[in-house]
Design an enzyme around this catalytic site. Sequence first.
Site, PDB file in Angstrom:
ATOM      1  CG  HIS A  43      -2.048   0.975   1.110  1.00 26.26           C
ATOM      2  ND1 HIS A  43      -3.270   0.620   0.588  1.00 26.26           N
ATOM      3  CD2 HIS A  43      -2.158   2.280   1.427  1.00 26.26           C
ATOM      4  CE1 HIS A  43      -4.086   1.669   0.597  1.00 26.26           C
ATOM      5  NE2 HIS A  43      -3.416   2.691   1.099  1.00 26.26           N
ATOM      6  CG  ASP A  45      -2.524   6.224   0.101  1.00 26.23           C
ATOM      7  OD1 ASP A  45      -3.563   6.053  -0.550  1.00 26.23           O
ATOM      8  OD2 ASP A  45      -2.330   5.697   1.206  1.00 26.23           O
ATOM      9  CD  GLU A 153      -6.833   3.241   1.258  1.00 23.60           C
ATOM     10  OE1 GLU A 153      -6.585   3.125   2.473  1.00 23.60           O
ATOM     11  OE2 GLU A 153      -6.216   4.044   0.525  1.00 23.60           O
ATOM     12  CG  HIS A 180     -10.907   4.922   3.201  1.00 26.23           C
ATOM     13  ND1 HIS A 180     -10.979   6.205   3.679  1.00 26.23           N
ATOM     14  CD2 HIS A 180      -9.598   4.548   3.294  1.00 26.23           C
ATOM     15  CE1 HIS A 180      -9.771   6.608   4.045  1.00 26.23           C
ATOM     16  NE2 HIS A 180      -8.909   5.626   3.829  1.00 26.23           N
ATOM     17  CG  HIS A 221      -9.441   1.384   5.793  1.00 26.51           C
ATOM     18  ND1 HIS A 221      -9.405   2.499   6.614  1.00 26.51           N
ATOM     19  CD2 HIS A 221      -8.407   1.528   4.938  1.00 26.51           C
ATOM     20  CE1 HIS A 221      -8.407   3.273   6.256  1.00 26.51           C
ATOM     21  NE2 HIS A 221      -7.775   2.709   5.249  1.00 26.51           N
ATOM     22  CG  HIS A 242      -3.028   0.165   4.632  1.00 21.64           C
ATOM     23  ND1 HIS A 242      -4.006  -0.404   3.851  1.00 21.64           N
ATOM     24  CD2 HIS A 242      -3.474   1.404   4.941  1.00 21.64           C
ATOM     25  CE1 HIS A 242      -5.003   0.460   3.708  1.00 21.64           C
ATOM     26  NE2 HIS A 242      -4.706   1.564   4.366  1.00 21.64           N
ATOM     27  CG  ASP A 334      -1.186   4.121   4.911  1.00 20.63           C
ATOM     28  OD1 ASP A 334      -1.517   4.446   3.761  1.00 20.63           O
ATOM     29  OD2 ASP A 334      -1.895   4.358   5.907  1.00 20.63           O
TER      30      ASP A 334
END
Length: 392
Positions: A43, A45, A153, A180, A221, A242, A334
Amino acid sequence: MRIAIAGLLLTALTPLPAAAQDAASIERRVEALVAARVVIDGHNDLPWELRDRHGGVDAVDRVDLMQSTDRLDPPLQTDIPRLRRGGYGGQFWSLWIPASVTGPAAVKMTIEEIDIVRRMVARYPEAFALADTAAEVEAARRSGRIAALMGIEGGHQIDNSLAVLRRYRDLGVLYMTLTHSKHVGWADSATDAPAANGLADFGRAVIAEMNRIGMIVDLSHVSPETARAALAVTRAPVIFSHSNAFAVNPHPRNVPDDVLRATAANGGVVMVNVYPPFVSDAVRRWNAARDAARDAAAFAAANPRPAVGVGAVADHVEHIARVAGRAHVGLGGDYDGIGGDAVAGMAGVDGWRALFAELMRRGWSDADIAALAGGNVLRVMRGVEKVAAAAR
């Protein structure tokens, strides 16, 4: 995955003190792992960070990832030199969009995120290769490139449409996180009031279709109830792309022991991240106290945030390994999704080196670390591919 370390076992011509020998041996072992490019991180971003703070959908044309990005304004945690220094053979790029964006707008924004990743790969063909299977990850690694993989995500990004889900898979999306930060009606988030109390009928249909088309179910999540329900119905291995261990730090984003055990039985992998509030119970409690304070800035000035280092990340790795087994833990930093924050000593994507060294000091073998770093998630990918092939 096997790492050749015969050269690391040679003794130096000039004897060193025991402590120095240990440090030198660990450094050589880390270098061997990095040279083999064992890391497949679950993961990152960067696509959204580029889009949101560095130029919108055209950000790939404006930020040079071949140069250090930690001095940009705002800084980034990812660039190609640090990916190489970190020993990356593959990176799942997160196609995150805000949970508040729903409906057709969410689909449009997700397509734009896919476009950012594909353009990034096209701009740096010597560094990246798009990968859609475990075999393609291995081929990219053999060619000296980093496999670029994609994950969505949040289930809000499909707009309640299995057709949209299928088209994302056609575009190379390899996993979807079911939620999420907000529930999606058919699955519950760990950080929102429940709506489905696990999975609704449509949620079970989503997982069945993901199994059929070869898309990995990601349970980061989601609430524990949704994770349990998903593990009960999926026919393919899952990931937590993550997430950390709830028993080490009882943050709602972390994974309880019974879910760790169920993930092991499923053949899945929990991929540890480096965000301090998810890693450290002390930081989690400090955040809660700051948020409850009348003046958050004054509270922080009078009460410095507790320090958290690499050892705390290793504690999560070792707890997951004890409960689920070393075959069921991985890495999902992350990075560039945590506001520039990270555990001390792991500030960028090359930070896994510090974790490898810490685990070596704790007695982990090179083979076990290579499995943690990427071998375990490759096994999940092959398992998902096998289920999809059988469905065809």
